[in-house]
Write a protein that holds these residues in place. Structure first.
Motif, mmCIF file in Angstrom:
data_model
loop_
_atom_site.group_PDB
_atom_site.id
_atom_site.type_symbol
_atom_site.label_atom_id
_atom_site.label_comp_id
_atom_site.label_asym_id
_atom_site.label_seq_id
_atom_site.Cartn_x
_atom_site.Cartn_y
_atom_site.Cartn_z
ATOM 1 N N ARG A 145 0.816 -1.223 0.000
ATOM 2 C CA ARG A 145 0.000 0.000 0.000
ATOM 3 C C ARG A 145 0.848 1.271 0.000
ATOM 4 N NH1 ARG A 145 -3.811 -2.254 4.943
ATOM 5 N NH2 ARG A 145 -4.828 -3.922 3.763
ATOM 6 N N LYS A 146 2.175 1.066 0.081
ATOM 7 C CA LYS A 146 3.116 2.203 0.113
ATOM 8 C C LYS A 146 2.831 3.135 1.293
ATOM 9 C CE LYS A 146 4.209 2.061 -4.812
ATOM 10 N NZ LYS A 146 3.592 0.741 -5.018
ATOM 11 N N ASP A 147 2.461 2.533 2.426
ATOM 12 C CA ASP A 147 2.218 3.319 3.635
ATOM 13 C C ASP A 147 3.475 4.026 4.115
ATOM 14 O OD1 ASP A 147 -0.435 2.571 3.693
ATOM 15 O OD2 ASP A 147 -0.156 0.940 5.136
ATOM 16 N N TYR A 148 4.635 3.528 3.679
ATOM 17 C CA TYR A 148 5.896 4.143 4.107
ATOM 18 C C TYR A 148 6.027 5.572 3.605
ATOM 19 C CZ TYR A 148 7.114 2.323 -0.545
ATOM 20 O OH TYR A 148 7.128 2.015 -1.885
ATOM 21 N N ARG A 149 5.240 5.931 2.629
ATOM 22 C CA ARG A 149 5.279 7.311 2.129
ATOM 23 C C ARG A 149 4.600 8.277 3.101
ATOM 24 N NH1 ARG A 149 3.796 6.513 -4.340
ATOM 25 N NH2 ARG A 149 5.745 5.419 -4.904
ATOM 26 N N ASP A 150 3.773 7.747 3.983
ATOM 27 C CA ASP A 150 3.024 8.595 4.916
ATOM 28 C C ASP A 150 3.694 8.724 6.278
ATOM 29 O OD1 ASP A 150 1.059 9.025 3.025
ATOM 30 O OD2 ASP A 150 -0.175 7.346 3.724
ATOM 31 N N ASP A 151 4.511 7.726 6.665
ATOM 32 C CA ASP A 151 5.068 7.747 8.031
ATOM 33 C C ASP A 151 6.592 7.785 8.056
ATOM 34 O OD1 ASP A 151 5.773 5.214 7.259
ATOM 35 O OD2 ASP A 151 4.913 4.200 9.002
ATOM 36 N N ASP A 152 7.188 8.114 6.912
ATOM 37 C CA ASP A 152 8.654 8.186 6.836
ATOM 38 C C ASP A 152 9.292 6.882 7.309
ATOM 39 O OD1 ASP A 152 11.058 9.454 6.203
ATOM 40 O OD2 ASP A 152 11.310 10.225 8.245
ATOM 41 N N LEU A 153 8.655 5.755 6.961
ATOM 42 C CA LEU A 153 9.154 4.404 7.228
ATOM 43 C C LEU A 153 9.233 4.048 8.713
ATOM 44 C CD1 LEU A 153 11.850 3.588 4.545
ATOM 45 C CD2 LEU A 153 9.985 2.115 5.245
ATOM 46 N N ALA A 154 8.480 4.752 9.545
ATOM 47 C CA ALA A 154 8.523 4.461 10.981
ATOM 48 C C ALA A 154 8.063 3.032 11.261
ATOM 49 C CB ALA A 154 7.650 5.462 11.741
ATOM 50 N N GLU A 155 6.927 2.638 10.682
ATOM 51 C CA GLU A 155 6.445 1.282 10.915
ATOM 52 C C GLU A 155 7.351 0.254 10.243
ATOM 53 O OE1 GLU A 155 2.439 -1.509 10.627
ATOM 54 O OE2 GLU A 155 2.381 0.540 9.847
ATOM 55 N N GLY A 156 7.898 0.620 9.094
ATOM 56 C CA GLY A 156 8.802 -0.290 8.410
ATOM 57 C C GLY A 156 10.013 -0.631 9.263
ATOM 58 N N ARG A 157 10.582 0.385 9.918
ATOM 59 C CA ARG A 157 11.734 0.133 10.787
ATOM 60 C C ARG A 157 11.338 -0.687 12.005
ATOM 61 N NH1 ARG A 157 12.927 5.414 8.931
ATOM 62 N NH2 ARG A 157 11.788 6.346 10.676
ATOM 63 N N SER A 158 10.160 -0.403 12.543
ATOM 64 C CA SER A 158 9.683 -1.169 13.695
ATOM 65 C C SER A 158 9.442 -2.630 13.324
ATOM 66 C CB SER A 158 8.383 -0.551 14.226
ATOM 67 O OG SER A 158 7.836 -1.355 15.252
ATOM 68 N N LEU A 159 8.835 -2.855 12.181
ATOM 69 C CA LEU A 159 8.582 -4.225 11.726
ATOM 70 C C LEU A 159 9.894 -4.959 11.457
ATOM 71 C CD1 LEU A 159 5.545 -3.684 9.329
ATOM 72 C CD2 LEU A 159 5.570 -5.081 11.400
ATOM 73 N N HIS A 160 10.843 -4.257 10.877
ATOM 74 C CA HIS A 160 12.136 -4.890 10.587
ATOM 75 C C HIS A 160 12.781 -5.394 11.878
ATOM 76 C CE1 HIS A 160 15.862 -5.583 8.309
ATOM 77 N NE2 HIS A 160 16.489 -5.146 9.394
ATOM 78 N N ALA A 161 12.764 -4.564 12.908
ATOM 79 C CA ALA A 161 13.387 -4.934 14.177
ATOM 80 C C ALA A 161 12.726 -6.170 14.789
ATOM 81 C CB ALA A 161 13.312 -3.765 15.156
ATOM 82 N N GLN A 162 11.442 -6.340 14.538
ATOM 83 C CA GLN A 162 10.736 -7.513 15.061
ATOM 84 C C GLN A 162 10.900 -8.729 14.162
ATOM 85 O OE1 GLN A 162 6.590 -6.454 16.589
ATOM 86 N NE2 GLN A 162 7.144 -4.548 15.552
ATOM 87 N N MET A 163 10.928 -8.492 12.853
ATOM 88 C CA MET A 163 10.973 -9.612 11.915
ATOM 89 C C MET A 163 12.313 -10.326 11.907
ATOM 90 S SD MET A 163 8.764 -8.679 8.489
ATOM 91 C CE MET A 163 9.727 -7.231 8.050
#
Length: 317
Positions: free
Chosen positions: A144-162
């Protein structure tokens, strides 16, 4: 037994119980005598349990493929930054494995008791259930390209968990692969002996013998984790497969008109294996040096053979 994942951009998995995936080569002890089936009923129960575990492993292979897709574009140490060229690749969506998990859990509670493997399966399910929701969230996030809205904040959080969840899952997968390979090898030998005793070297015996030996070759095929093949072991497996093909030819000669469905494909596969082996010999076993396309063809053709062999056994003619 399953399904393999090969190679360098092309993930391929057989979806039937005759295949066995390979994600690691941990050494495990051979099955104990107590775990070996002693009669027809026990053998069928063991096969049913093995098939339930294999179905789960095949279906959850999608999580490995999804993780590999993610790892293909992100720096695993740094995590996503938004500057990645192929960030739109995201991850693959996962399959629904509710039924496979339920059947595997039920199988773990049934006889024959396989303490080590049963425990590993339950650990594997737990690891999958911890990783899968994270992959699903990440797949949606990047799709959904949500990273364009939150400056990849959730992406970094998910990476740390994954990352730790994926490591735990892959470790459990490697352990289960190794344990199941040893157990299924012994089970295959017992199944062949039981068929021979019951039917002689029938269509069922001939086809199972071919596919068991084919899977032994597949177990030694290269993967992303192990791109260099053990040439001595591989050539020995190909030689055993060739013997099974000769036994198939003997059966056809003695039974003209009998259809095996898989015979033509199985014979052609042997020729391709020999070509592949010759290429590997020139590259000292390293599939990356000119034989990756052959490897992918071999696995794809093997998957086709599985379907054909199931037809041959189910509808012998």
């Amino acid at each position: 037994m399953p399904i393999r994942r090969i190679l360098f951009g092309t993930a391929c998995a057989a979806a039937l119980a005759a295949a066995m995936p390979l994600a690691g080569r941990a050494q495990v002890p051979a099955p104990s005598a107590a775990s070996a089936p002693t009669g027809e009923a026990e053998l069928q129960a063991a096969i049913t349990k093995s098939n339930a575990y294999t179905a789960l492993m095949n279906r959850t292979l999608r999580a490995i493929q999804s993780w590999e897709r993610y790892a293909s574009w992100v720096d695993m140490k740094k995590g996503p930054t938004g500057k990645e060229r192929y960030i739109s690749y995201g991850l693959y969506s996962l399959y629904d494995v509710t039924g496979e998990i339920r059947k595997a859990e039920e199988a773990a509670a049934r006889d024959p008791k396989l303490p080590e493997i049963d425990a590993t399966v339950l650990g594997y399910i737990k690891a999958y259930q911890e990783l899968a929701p994270l992959i699903t969230r990440a797949e949606r996030y990047y799709d959904r390209k949500d990273y364009r809205d939150d400056d990849l904040a959730e992406g970094r959080s998910l990476h740390a968990q994954m990352v730790p969840a994926a490591k735990a899952f892959l470790d459990q997968r490697a352990k289960l692969d190794a344990e199941m390979r040893v157990y299924k090898t012994a089970l295959d030998a017992q199944e062949l002996a039981a068929i021979a005793q019951r039917e002689g070297k029938s269509v069922r015996w001939v086809v199972r013998n071919v596919m068991i030996n084919a899977r032994a070759v597949i177990d030694l095929m290269p993967s992303n984790e192990k791109p260099v093949v053990d040439l001595k072991a591989f050539d020995a497996a190909v030689a055993n497969y060739a013997k099974a093909i000769r036994e198939m030819d003997d059966f056809k000669d003695a039974n003209p008109g009998k259809s095996l469905f898989v015979d033509s494909q199985a014979s052609s596969w042997l020729g391709k294996l020999r070509d592949f082996s010759a290429k590997l010999a020139k590259s000292k076993g390293d599939v990356r040096r000119g034989a990756a396309n052959d490897a992918n063809w071999i696995v794809s053709s093997y998957n086709t053979m599985i379907t054909m062999s199931e037809t041959a056994i189910r509808f012998p003619r």
